[in-house]
Design an enzyme around this catalytic site. Structure first.
Site, mmCIF file in Angstrom:
data_model
loop_
_atom_site.group_PDB
_atom_site.id
_atom_site.type_symbol
_atom_site.label_atom_id
_atom_site.label_comp_id
_atom_site.label_asym_id
_atom_site.label_seq_id
_atom_site.Cartn_x
_atom_site.Cartn_y
_atom_site.Cartn_z
ATOM 1 N N SER A 1 -11.604 -3.127 -3.875
ATOM 2 C CA SER A 1 -11.678 -4.117 -4.964
ATOM 3 C C SER A 1 -12.487 -3.608 -6.156
ATOM 4 O O SER A 1 -13.345 -4.329 -6.666
ATOM 5 C CB SER A 1 -12.252 -5.443 -4.454
ATOM 6 O OG SER A 1 -11.417 -6.019 -3.485
ATOM 7 N N PRO A 2 -12.230 -2.369 -6.624
ATOM 8 C CA PRO A 2 -13.017 -1.859 -7.750
ATOM 9 C C PRO A 2 -12.729 -2.590 -9.061
ATOM 10 O O PRO A 2 -13.476 -2.447 -10.026
ATOM 11 C CB PRO A 2 -12.591 -0.389 -7.836
ATOM 12 C CG PRO A 2 -11.209 -0.362 -7.285
ATOM 13 C CD PRO A 2 -11.206 -1.402 -6.190
ATOM 14 N N LEU A 3 -11.653 -3.393 -9.064
ATOM 15 C CA LEU A 3 -11.326 -4.198 -10.248
ATOM 16 C C LEU A 3 -11.644 -5.677 -10.018
ATOM 17 O O LEU A 3 -11.099 -6.552 -10.681
ATOM 18 C CB LEU A 3 -9.844 -4.021 -10.612
ATOM 19 C CG LEU A 3 -9.460 -2.582 -10.990
ATOM 20 C CD1 LEU A 3 -7.963 -2.461 -11.209
ATOM 21 C CD2 LEU A 3 -10.217 -2.137 -12.231
ATOM 22 N N GLY B 1 -9.090 -11.137 -16.280
ATOM 23 C CA GLY B 1 -9.982 -12.247 -16.612
ATOM 24 C C GLY B 1 -9.485 -13.577 -16.066
ATOM 25 O O GLY B 1 -8.591 -13.625 -15.208
ATOM 26 N N TYR C 1 -3.309 -6.477 7.917
ATOM 27 C CA TYR C 1 -2.547 -6.803 6.707
ATOM 28 C C TYR C 1 -1.133 -7.191 7.118
ATOM 29 O O TYR C 1 -0.304 -6.354 7.436
ATOM 30 C CB TYR C 1 -2.509 -5.633 5.731
ATOM 31 C CG TYR C 1 -3.860 -5.182 5.218
ATOM 32 C CD1 TYR C 1 -4.989 -5.994 5.314
ATOM 33 C CD2 TYR C 1 -4.012 -3.926 4.632
ATOM 34 C CE1 TYR C 1 -6.227 -5.569 4.848
ATOM 35 C CE2 TYR C 1 -5.246 -3.504 4.151
ATOM 36 C CZ TYR C 1 -6.344 -4.324 4.276
ATOM 37 O OH TYR C 1 -7.563 -3.888 3.807
ATOM 38 N N SER D 1 -9.352 -6.876 -14.629
ATOM 39 C CA SER D 1 -8.139 -6.473 -15.347
ATOM 40 C C SER D 1 -7.666 -7.569 -16.292
ATOM 41 O O SER D 1 -7.296 -7.301 -17.428
ATOM 42 C CB SER D 1 -6.990 -6.189 -14.373
ATOM 43 O OG SER D 1 -7.356 -5.238 -13.429
ATOM 44 N N HIS E 1 -12.795 -2.138 10.785
ATOM 45 C CA HIS E 1 -12.619 -2.986 9.600
ATOM 46 C C HIS E 1 -13.813 -3.917 9.381
ATOM 47 O O HIS E 1 -14.283 -4.089 8.260
ATOM 48 C CB HIS E 1 -11.334 -3.803 9.761
ATOM 49 C CG HIS E 1 -10.737 -4.261 8.482
ATOM 50 N ND1 HIS E 1 -9.416 -4.589 8.354
ATOM 51 C CD2 HIS E 1 -11.268 -4.450 7.254
ATOM 52 C CE1 HIS E 1 -9.153 -4.956 7.106
ATOM 53 N NE2 HIS E 1 -10.267 -4.884 6.425
ATOM 54 N N GLY F 1 -8.924 -8.060 -9.290
ATOM 55 C CA GLY F 1 -8.062 -8.257 -10.457
ATOM 56 C C GLY F 1 -8.739 -8.930 -11.630
ATOM 57 O O GLY F 1 -8.226 -8.909 -12.752
ATOM 58 N N PHE F 2 -9.920 -9.515 -11.399
ATOM 59 C CA PHE F 2 -10.594 -10.255 -12.474
ATOM 60 C C PHE F 2 -10.987 -9.333 -13.627
ATOM 61 O O PHE F 2 -10.965 -9.732 -14.796
ATOM 62 C CB PHE F 2 -11.836 -10.967 -11.915
ATOM 63 C CG PHE F 2 -12.419 -11.990 -12.852
ATOM 64 C CD1 PHE F 2 -11.890 -13.275 -12.908
ATOM 65 C CD2 PHE F 2 -13.493 -11.685 -13.676
ATOM 66 C CE1 PHE F 2 -12.418 -14.227 -13.767
ATOM 67 C CE2 PHE F 2 -14.025 -12.632 -14.538
ATOM 68 C CZ PHE F 2 -13.491 -13.905 -14.584
#
Length: 343
Positions: free
Chosen positions: A207-209, A217, A60, A215, A128, A212-213
């Site tokens: 990436s549980p969301l 859309g 990162y 959250s 990783h 970001g999608f």
């Protein structure tokens, strides 16, 4: 402020907050790096709120996210957190991505992460991505030595196949497997998650969301900067977004009925998968963080879980998780150790 419960991750004794903080987007991949002062304030806010499981990686930045976390841990915060970092992804001088798991590299990467993080040991050290040219037993052998030397406490794998997990676990216990798991990424449910549960390995959902999608859309795509990696992900391609927005709209409608945000509902679904699952949503904003930990106090009924699973059925999402799926558990088997010895 939500009461963040603690959980046992895996079977070897690691205890973490039931939700972690993914730190990647603070430094890289999701647009330009954010100001250090803002991100340190967010990390301190997370720790004070009870979220003590911080997730980073040497790639990162590369390297800058670990350095950021080192700054945030100054002043007595180290003793209050569990640091997870990763090795194995190398950005070469020509900008390509190389995977390495050879023992000499494992050791060098660990030493370098310890130095950047300015800590004496790493709580959870993940491979990783799996190096498919090196028997996993050789990688794990070096990780076992690092545990014995006190440089790392617990060992993890990310995006590893079931057979790789089994072979690795036979060399030294795996504490956690990190994998993408959300209402729009459910491919690990068939084989990987049952394997982890059989072996007593904790599950860390990144990436549980849905990047970001889940959250925001489709409107989030308009805000992507030119160097946002999500622009290249198949699920965000325009032809797929047209289809995938239906998933977001249905989650959003259900969240409105329940009196929560779509991100809280999506996170609650992951949190309800079992007491061996720790999601690590990333954010760069304190208000989003506060919203995310609100999901910890939500209760979903069996009927609500079933409704969400129907919304997120196999045909609900179009597009692979990555443009190159060889970087996932699907193609992470390594050569057998016997063939390696014979060479």
């Amino acid at each position: 402020m939500a009461n963040v419960r603690r959980m046992k991750l895996g079977s070897q004794g690691l205890e973490v907050s039931a939700q972690g903080l993914g730190c990647m987007g603070m430094s890289t991949f999701y647009g330009p790096p954010k100001p250090d002062s803002d991100m340190i304030a967010l990390i301190h806010h997370a720790i004070e709120s009870g979220v003590t499981f911080l997730d980073t990686s040497d790639v990162y930045g590369p390297f800058t996210n670990e350095i950021l976390i080192a700054k945030a841990l100054k002043g007595g915060f180290r003793e209050r957190v569990q640091i997870a970092t990763k090795f194995g992804g190398v950005v070469t001088s020509d900008g390509n991505f190389q995977i390495r798991g050879d023992p000499a590299y494992v050791r060098a990467a660990c030493e370098a992460s310890l130095k950047r993080l300015d800590i004496d040991y790493i709580d959870l050290y993940y491979q990783h991505r799996v190096d498919t040219t090196i028997p996993i037993e050789l990688t794990m052998g070096e990780l076992k030595k690092l545990v014995e030397e006190g440089k790392i406490k617990y060992v993890g794998l990310s995006e590893a196949s079931a057979s790789t997990i089994r072979r690795a676990h036979a060399v030294h216990p795996i504490t956690a497997v990190q994998l993408e798991w959300s209402l729009w990424a459910r491919d690990a449910e068939e084989e990987i998650i049952p394997t982890c549960r059989e072996l007593g390995i904790g599950i860390v959902a990144y990436s549980p969301l849905g990047q970001g999608f889940l959250s925001s859309g489709p409107k989030m795509i308009e805000e992507f900067s030119s160097n946002d990696i999500r622009k290249a992900l198949p699920k965000f391609h325009p032809e797929n977004v047209k289809h995938n927005k239906n998933l977001f709209e249905q989650v959003n409608a259900m969240a409105a009925r329940k009196g929560c945000t779509p991100s809280q509902l999506a996170l609650a679904w992951v949190l309800h998968q079992g007491n061996d699952v720790c999601p690590i949503p990333g954010t760069t904003k304190i208000e989003n963080f506060n919203r995310n930990i609100g999901a910890l106090s939500m209760k979903l009924t069996k009927e609500e879980m079933a409704e969400l699973e129907a919304i997120a059925s196999a045909d609900a999402v179009k597009g692979d998780r990555y443009g190159d799926m060889s970087l996932t558990w699907r193609e992470s088997n390594t050569p057998p150790l016997s063939s390696w010895k014979a060479e």
